[in-house]
Design a protein around this motif. Structure first.
Motif, mmCIF file in Angstrom:
data_model
loop_
_atom_site.group_PDB
_atom_site.id
_atom_site.type_symbol
_atom_site.label_atom_id
_atom_site.label_comp_id
_atom_site.label_asym_id
_atom_site.label_seq_id
_atom_site.Cartn_x
_atom_site.Cartn_y
_atom_site.Cartn_z
ATOM 1 N N ARG A 173 59.853 -10.118 10.053
ATOM 2 C CA ARG A 173 61.268 -9.816 10.303
ATOM 3 C C ARG A 173 61.686 -8.483 9.685
ATOM 4 O O ARG A 173 62.639 -7.856 10.136
ATOM 5 N N PHE A 174 60.968 -8.045 8.647
ATOM 6 C CA PHE A 174 61.330 -6.803 7.975
ATOM 7 C C PHE A 174 60.805 -5.578 8.691
ATOM 8 O O PHE A 174 61.359 -4.488 8.551
ATOM 9 N N ARG A 296 70.444 -11.429 10.901
ATOM 10 C CA ARG A 296 69.438 -10.464 10.463
ATOM 11 C C ARG A 296 69.694 -9.954 9.041
ATOM 12 O O ARG A 296 69.016 -9.034 8.585
ATOM 13 N N THR A 299 66.979 -9.160 6.468
ATOM 14 C CA THR A 299 66.066 -8.020 6.635
ATOM 15 C C THR A 299 66.487 -6.832 5.779
ATOM 16 O O THR A 299 65.746 -5.854 5.691
ATOM 17 N N SER A 382 62.489 -2.644 10.694
ATOM 18 C CA SER A 382 63.238 -3.104 11.862
ATOM 19 C C SER A 382 64.739 -3.127 11.629
ATOM 20 O O SER A 382 65.522 -3.011 12.575
ATOM 21 N N CYS A 383 65.169 -3.264 10.375
ATOM 22 C CA CYS A 383 66.603 -3.350 10.102
ATOM 23 C C CYS A 383 67.313 -2.017 10.319
ATOM 24 O O CYS A 383 68.552 -1.956 10.268
#
Length: 464
Positions: A173-174, A296, A299, A382-383
């Motif tokens: 997710r990170f 989210r 993240t 991704s954040c």
């Protein structure tokens, strides 16, 4: 020797003067330590900016580090112990905002393969197999030293829980999908992001209230001279201000160089050159702003892609929205763009370097320089998919002392990967260097210089 022809000013003539050239975190923390031990000592801080703690100190992203990105255990442990020492110092003097008001618990990303960033393939410096064994030893050190330390537990939790290996389902997710196939391991750590802005603001006001500390701002020191007297050497400090071209002088009996990009230059003036070449490194910090949806928010973390890309994000502040999402300000670095240039520390700074350091380049030029940091970081984290560049800062850091002369972050032989030199030394004749290679070394350096000062002060009071 020809001495400066300018009026000499002293706040006090009946007490020795300890001059500190540079009003950053290192210099200010040292001044506090000295003032606490010697309330009768005159301590004078010279700062070239309009206010102390607004130059390089203000662009520190605030990552404390327990040393998890170092393969060298000695360096890792040194980082851990000094993170604790600096945190305890801030708590002792009543700093109300030690850590950023943002999600904490850092993530270290260890690469096994090359990361594709800005049309470059950046190979890992060390493999996870080389780095991971050190993690267990870092934890073992914390358990041995801090298991009965309530302050450690208060700030960082239980020592036996300071790092945890993440499963792919947790760390994916990170990270950007394009990076995941080259990831060897991810660890969550108990590290936090310091509230650099809050710390600087607090120290700025705290030090002004100490009676025997005097601060000269807009005082760009241009010349340091040793004045040999019959028994001891005194030091003449010549500086110019922005309001007048007329030089002014101050006489001091003790002197600390806490000014990074001018240390080599001043050492030459004082006849105390460094035997090995050292360098000023101009660094660029990108401050990003992004909105993160409620699903989210996990993240947003302090994340460091170590052992290769050397990309880092450090949340500075997060404001929760009514829908559960967050608006975040994040400090971001990317080694291949953050490190702008290296200059020998005993040479005059190039005009481009000086202009960036002084903030005289245009806003457009800043954006053009820093945009690749955001572009490259988006390939890691991704954040940052919707992040925008909000601010750009420049500052100097010092390439560590040593004999190798190797400045390349991506070379395993570089001294960056075994950095345990704290940036302080005793040059003799009551002259010290205090560069604090990392913010967390500030308290350690202050203690070292305090010990040296005690010995030097005894000699001065006898022979001075």
């Amino acid at each position: 020797m020809v001495y400066s022809n300018c009026p000499t000013l002293n706040w006090s003539s009946d007490r020795p003067v300890f001059a500190i050239i540079g009003g950053g975190i290192a210099g200010v923390v040292q001044a506090i330590y000295l003032a606490e031990r010697y309330p009768w000592l005159e301590i004078h801080i010279f700062e070239r900016k309009k206010e102390i703690l607004t130059a390089t100190s203000s662009m520190n992203p605030g990552r404390p580090t327990f040393g998890f990105h170092y393969r060298c255990l000695e360096t890792a442990i040194f980082c851990q112990d000094n993170t604790v020492k600096f945190t305890n110092f801030l708590e002792r003097i009543g700093c109300p905002s030690i850590f950023a008001k943002a999600p904490q618990d850092g993530v270290y990303v260890l690469m096994k393969g090359a990361a594709h960033i800005l049309d470059n393939f950046v190979n890992p410096v060390f493999t996870p197999d080389e780095v991971e064994p050190v993690f267990d030893q870092i934890k073992e050190h914390a358990v041995r030293k801090y298991s009965n330390d309530n302050n450690f537990k208060k700030h960082f939790g239980s020592p036996d829980q300071i790092c945890r290996k993440l499963e792919e389902s947790e760390y994916k997710r990170f990270l950007d999908p394009g990076l995941r196939s080259e990831v060897g391991a991810c660890y969550e750590t108990a590290e936090k992001t310091f509230d650099t802005v809050g710390i600087c603001s607090f120290l700025r006001e705290y030090v002004k209230k100490i009676p025997n500390i005097k601060i000269r701002t807009e005082a760009k020191v241009t010349l340091l001279e040793g004045i040999p007297l019959p028994k001891v050497t005194h030091y003449r400090i010549t500086w110019g201000g922005t309001r007048t071209n007329k030089p002014r002088c101050e006489i001091a009996q003790f002197l600390t160089l806490a000014c990074w990009e001018r240390v080599g230059f001043f050492r030459q003036q004082l006849g105390k050159p460094e035997p090995h070449p050292t360098y000023n490194r101009l660094k660029m910090l990108a401050i990003l702003k992004t909105e993160v949806a409620a699903d989210r928010v996990d993240t947003i973390r302090p994340i460091f892609a170590a052992s290769g890309p050397f990309g880092m994000i450090s949340p500075q502040s997060c404001v929760e929205k009514p829908d559960g999402g967050m608006v975040c300000r994040i400090a971001c670095t990317l080694a291949i763009r953050t490190n702008v240039m290296n200059v020998p520390d005993n040479k005059t700074l190039p005009i481009d370097y000086d202009n960036m350091l002084e903030g005289t380049i245009s806003a457009k030029a800043k954006i053009e320089m820093a945009s690749p940091i955001l572009e490259g970081a988006k390939k890691l984290f991704s954040c940052l998919s919707d992040a925008k560049l909000a601010e750009v800062r420049f500052g100097t850091v010092r390439v560590p002392f040593g004999t190798s002369g190797n400045l390349d972050l991506h070379d395993p032989a570089s001294e960056h990967h075994g950095r345990n030199y704290p940036g302080c030394c005793n040059l003799g004749d009551r002259v010290f260097v205090n560069e604090a290679m990392k913010m967390i070394y500030s308290a350690y350096n202050a203690e070292k210089i305090l010990d040296w000062t005690e010995t030097e002060l005894e000699n001065y009071l006898i022979y001075g």
